[in-house]
Design a protein around this motif. Sequence first.
Motif, short mmCIF file in Angstrom:
data_model
loop_
_atom_site.label_atom_id
_atom_site.label_comp_id
_atom_site.label_asym_id
_atom_site.label_seq_id
_atom_site.Cartn_x
_atom_site.Cartn_y
_atom_site.Cartn_z
N MET A 1 3.62 23.55 12.42
CA MET A 1 3.23 22.32 11.40
C MET A 1 2.28 21.44 12.04
SD MET A 1 5.64 19.66 9.51
CE MET A 1 6.85 20.88 8.84
N ASN A 2 1.10 21.29 11.16
CA ASN A 2 0.12 20.37 11.46
C ASN A 2 0.00 19.25 10.44
OD1 ASN A 2 -0.91 21.56 13.97
ND2 ASN A 2 -1.81 23.07 12.55
N ILE A 3 -0.22 17.96 10.80
CA ILE A 3 -0.60 16.81 10.04
C ILE A 3 -1.69 16.36 10.04
CG2 ILE A 3 0.34 14.67 9.45
CD1 ILE A 3 2.38 16.57 9.13
N ARG A 4 -2.54 16.14 8.90
CA ARG A 4 -3.95 15.38 9.08
C ARG A 4 -3.85 14.21 8.13
NH1 ARG A 4 -8.95 15.90 6.25
NH2 ARG A 4 -8.12 17.60 4.81
N LYS A 5 -4.21 13.05 8.22
CA LYS A 5 -4.61 11.94 7.75
C LYS A 5 -5.57 12.31 6.92
CE LYS A 5 -4.20 6.73 7.68
NZ LYS A 5 -4.17 5.69 8.55
N VAL A 6 -5.58 12.23 5.62
CA VAL A 6 -6.83 12.62 4.51
C VAL A 6 -7.47 11.19 4.08
CG1 VAL A 6 -7.39 13.55 2.63
CG2 VAL A 6 -5.38 14.44 3.82
N ASP A 7 -6.64 10.34 3.81
CA ASP A 7 -7.42 9.11 3.26
C ASP A 7 -6.40 7.88 3.12
OD1 ASP A 7 -9.87 9.67 1.87
OD2 ASP A 7 -8.63 11.12 0.62
N THR A 8 -7.16 6.72 2.99
CA THR A 8 -6.28 5.48 3.03
C THR A 8 -6.81 4.80 1.97
OG1 THR A 8 -6.01 5.52 5.59
CG2 THR A 8 -5.66 3.28 4.30
N PHE A 9 -5.70 4.38 1.13
CA PHE A 9 -6.01 3.42 -0.09
C PHE A 9 -5.68 2.11 0.04
CE2 PHE A 9 -5.40 7.96 -1.53
CZ PHE A 9 -6.43 8.25 -2.56
N SER A 10 -6.73 1.26 -0.02
CA SER A 10 -6.67 -0.31 0.12
C SER A 10 -6.98 -0.87 -1.24
CB SER A 10 -7.32 -0.68 1.31
OG SER A 10 -8.59 -0.66 1.18
N GLY A 11 -6.16 -1.70 -1.58
CA GLY A 11 -6.38 -2.53 -2.77
C GLY A 11 -5.34 -3.63 -3.30
N HIS A 12 -4.21 -3.56 -2.62
CA HIS A 12 -3.35 -4.36 -2.84
C HIS A 12 -3.41 -5.53 -1.92
CE1 HIS A 12 -0.40 -2.51 -5.72
NE2 HIS A 12 -0.91 -1.38 -5.18
N ARG A 13 -2.97 -6.63 -2.39
CA ARG A 13 -3.21 -8.06 -1.28
C ARG A 13 -1.87 -8.38 -0.76
NH1 ARG A 13 -6.10 -11.68 -6.10
NH2 ARG A 13 -7.92 -10.34 -6.54
N ASP A 14 -0.72 -7.55 -0.90
CA ASP A 14 0.51 -7.74 -0.14
C ASP A 14 1.18 -6.49 -0.20
OD1 ASP A 14 2.47 -9.02 1.08
OD2 ASP A 14 2.44 -10.84 -0.50
N SER A 15 2.51 -6.30 0.46
CA SER A 15 3.18 -5.49 0.63
C SER A 15 3.28 -4.32 -0.57
CB SER A 15 4.73 -5.62 1.17
OG SER A 15 4.75 -6.68 2.35
N VAL A 16 3.25 -2.92 -0.27
CA VAL A 16 3.11 -2.00 -1.22
C VAL A 16 4.58 -1.47 -1.21
CG1 VAL A 16 2.24 0.08 -2.47
CG2 VAL A 16 0.80 -1.46 -0.91
N TYR A 17 5.47 -1.69 -2.32
CA TYR A 17 6.78 -1.35 -2.36
C TYR A 17 7.18 0.29 -3.01
CZ TYR A 17 7.78 -6.13 -1.31
OH TYR A 17 7.77 -7.49 -0.71
N THR A 18 6.22 0.56 -3.89
CA THR A 18 6.65 1.65 -4.76
C THR A 18 5.32 2.52 -5.19
OG1 THR A 18 7.87 2.70 -6.40
CG2 THR A 18 6.77 0.77 -6.83
N ILE A 19 5.67 3.80 -5.15
CA ILE A 19 4.48 4.73 -5.66
C ILE A 19 5.13 5.84 -6.45
CG2 ILE A 19 2.54 4.65 -3.88
CD1 ILE A 19 4.06 6.33 -2.06
N ILE A 20 4.39 6.27 -7.61
CA ILE A 20 5.05 7.34 -8.46
C ILE A 20 3.88 8.24 -8.93
CG2 ILE A 20 7.10 5.90 -9.25
CD1 ILE A 20 5.47 5.69 -11.79
#
Length: 299
Positions: A1-20
Amino acid sequence: MNIRKVDTFSGHRDSVYTIISDATGRGFYSAGADGFVIQWDLQKPDLGKLVARAGTSVYALALHESSDSVWIGQNFEGIQVLNTQENTIEKTSKITNAAIFDIRFAGDKALVAVGDGVVVVMDIPSFSIQKHIKIAGKSIRSIAVNLETNEFATGDSDCNVHIFDLDGFKLKKTIQAHTNSVFSVKYSPDGKYLFTTGRDAHLKIWDVNDAYGIVSDIPAHMYAINDITFSPDRSLFATCSMDKSIKLWDAATFKLKKIIDRARHAGHGTSVNKLLWTGFENQLISCSDDRMISVWEVL
């Protein structure tokens, strides 16, 4: 199994708690301590669209596909419903003065996990409260629905897991599951197992068809385990933790396959709060207290 970091999304000004997931199949929504609800496209990193300002921090989002809406759990302010076609708030209800930790749908009902130890059952068509189920003295942190058995499970900060019938909301079983707060409950995709995690850093697996007997108790992380998610092909599952790592596991054997962390893969620098495993190129998405959302390709 290989893992590759594809992207980073930045836009929040504080902790990100949830994603759907959103309804497009290639995008997702995120929310956190800044109260922003942002929609992202996995094909267009860092071009996020602000779709709502909750006004307070948000721990819980839920996509209601048949009505093209997203339910937003505003901590201490109740529920907002976002019309995803118009990106406008079309309904609000102050159902609680406490924090909202999770929202799950079952048929025409919404189950809302609240910080005062209550699950609020709402009728979706009328957007009205149908029932309050007092479960614990402390927060209800997570809800999972099992349509195969017509049940739902809750995990709470009293260290317990409760199993309820979905029809009459009758309590069927209480499991003294962990030695500290239960942060996540999740049924396997086939409905045969219940996975639970908590502040005690243990991952526990319970056999639904054997009266929720314990199958495995794994000291899976160094610190609290915040979330679990399954791969689209059901062969793997992932856990994330306050110890800043993400771990990938074999869904059949429950054996550890891979660790994603800062040293190995330029992972998160603080607690990893939530995971989302998408069908879009088998990409795994994680969000963190470091304000960042990372996208991982699992090969």
